[in-house]
Write an enzyme that holds these catalytic residues in place. Structure first.
Site, PDB file in Angstrom:
ATOM      1  N   GLY A 214       0.827  -1.194   0.000  1.00 46.09           N
ATOM      2  CA  GLY A 214       0.000   0.000   0.000  1.00 46.09           C
ATOM      3  C   GLY A 214       0.865   1.249   0.000  1.00 46.09           C
ATOM      4  N   ALA A 215       0.565   2.176   0.903  1.00 42.04           N
ATOM      5  CA  ALA A 215       1.340   3.408   1.004  1.00 42.04           C
ATOM      6  C   ALA A 215       2.573   3.252   1.876  1.00 42.04           C
ATOM      7  CB  ALA A 215       0.463   4.538   1.532  1.00 42.04           C
TER       8      ALA A 215
ATOM      9  N   CYS B  21      -6.412  -6.921   9.081  1.00 39.23           N
ATOM     10  CA  CYS B  21      -7.012  -6.075  10.115  1.00 39.23           C
ATOM     11  C   CYS B  21      -8.482  -6.463  10.258  1.00 39.23           C
ATOM     12  CB  CYS B  21      -6.832  -4.595   9.795  1.00 39.23           C
ATOM     13  SG  CYS B  21      -7.299  -4.112   8.128  1.00 39.23           S
TER      14      CYS B  21
END
Length: 388
Positions: free
Chosen positions: A207-208, A330
């Protein structure tokens, strides 16, 4: 704005959030920010009050409401002072009709509550509390750490905790790359990777790059850290973050979804560790994104589970003998946690599970579950597999 006008404004904002939830559009925080960006006349106190009212209503509604008014009436049903603001005055919501529809309360839709029960999730209401703001101290940056006021040490990790509304990204420590915003539970899952200097470590779903930066710090910038993702926009945000953090051993690899091996062929059997922080339902992050529970469906959950299985199989080809594969979601649901770990071991007899040792978490199958109610973190499942 008068208190009654703030309520009416929150109702209008909620209409946008509900419409977006039905169409899988933008998240609530972005919609609210954009709404106020177009209305510069609203003062900071008005913006804060409207935001708090909107999120209060979102948290109060277990199922997706019919509209913003029905959502706000759910809150007013238990708050006489708020109900009194429905007085029909200028810029105020119309008076309450005793027979008009009110959104249903609860934690989540009935089908999802059944999934929580089957997954052994107790105290699911903790998922609707406001989350604190956790930061990780970046060990790649030396010097005196001058933290903003209000911090409380988070004992299990190298981090600190602030109240939810803290503007940490405006602090000098953040601007200088000495700290990163990262939930304590996320920091703990990175420790399970046990990344060491000189290793080859792959973050398959970077992701980031929040976890990538934590891995870079653990590796002390020594070795090869490969950050991969199929989302070009998200992955492009890693480079400036890495520069600010002083992380210099990161190579980014853009993947083609469902054709990941075309870009990863050179790493087959070479990685000391692979982290699969897989796409998931995000049920463990509802404290930050409470409207996400309105978006999730049974079919979407099945699709996430299928993606997770496929990515685990991809990751397994990259790990060398004796190497580590760490699976993280998550989520608090077994379909995205313990059940995935069991299925992986059944598909790959040349692997064994190694239960992570952490100062938090509850054993769930061959992994650990972190949760807001037990560990005061976001919800996570983490498992570690060793290639024989």
């Amino acid at each position: 704005m008068t208190p009654a006008a703030r309520v009416q404004t929150a109702i209008e904002v909620l209409d946008l959030v509900i419409e977006a939830a039905r169409s899988n559009g933008a998240p609530a925080d972005r919609l609210i920010s954009e709404w106020f960006r177009a209305r510069r006349w609203a003062g900071s106190g008005d913006r804060r009050a409207v935001r708090e009212l909107a999120y209060r209503a979102i948290r109060a509604c277990g199922e997706i409401p019919a509209n913003g008014r029905a959502a706000m009436l759910r809150v007013a049903a238990d708050d006489a002072q708020l109900a009194a603001l429905f007085d029909g005055s200028r810029h105020a919501p119309a008076p309450i009709d005793p027979v008009e529809p009110v959104a249903s309360g609860g934690v989540a839709p009935a089908w999802l509550m059944a999934r929580f029960a089957a997954s052994g999730v107790d105290s699911p209401e903790a998922l609707l509390d406001r989350a604190p703001l956790d930061i990780r101290v970046n060990t790649l940056k030396a010097g005196r750490l001058d933290l903003p006021e209000g911090a409380v040490k988070v004992a299990p990790v190298n981090g600190w905790r602030y109240p939810p509304e803290t503007k940490i990204e405006q602090s000098e420590a953040y601007l200088q790359g000495m700290i990163e915003v990262q939930d304590a539970g996320s920091q703990l899952t990175c420790e399970v990777v046990a990344a060491r200097p000189g290793e080859t470590v792959i973050d398959l779903c970077a992701g980031a790059g929040g976890k990538t930066l934590a891995l870079a710090a653990a590796m002390q910038n020594e070795g090869a850290l490969i950050a991969c993702d199929a989302d070009r926009a998200r992955l492009s945000r890693l480079a400036p973050r890495a520069e600010r953090a002083g992380a210099s051993n990161i190579e980014t690899v853009l993947l083609d979804a469902n054709r990941e091996m075309q870009a990863l062929d050179r790493f087959v059997g070479n990685a000391d560790a692979v982290l699969v922080d897989a796409p998931c339902s995000g049920t463990g992050t509802w404290r930050r994104n409470p409207e996400a529970r309105w978006r999730l469906t049974d079919k979407q959950l099945d699709r996430y589970a299928a993606i997770q299985s496929r990515l685990l199989d991809v990751a397994a080809t990259l790990v060398k003998s004796g190497g580590r594969l760490v699976f993280v979601t998550c989520s608090l649901l077994d379909a995205e946690g313990a059940d995935q770990a069991t299925a992986f071991l059944a598909r790959h007899p040349g692997w064994r599970a190694e239960l992570p040792v952490l100062p938090a978490g509850t054993v769930r199958g061959s992994g650990l579950r972190l949760s807001p109610s037990h560990d005061e973190t976001d919800g996570f499942f983490v498992a570690r597999f060793i290639r024989l």
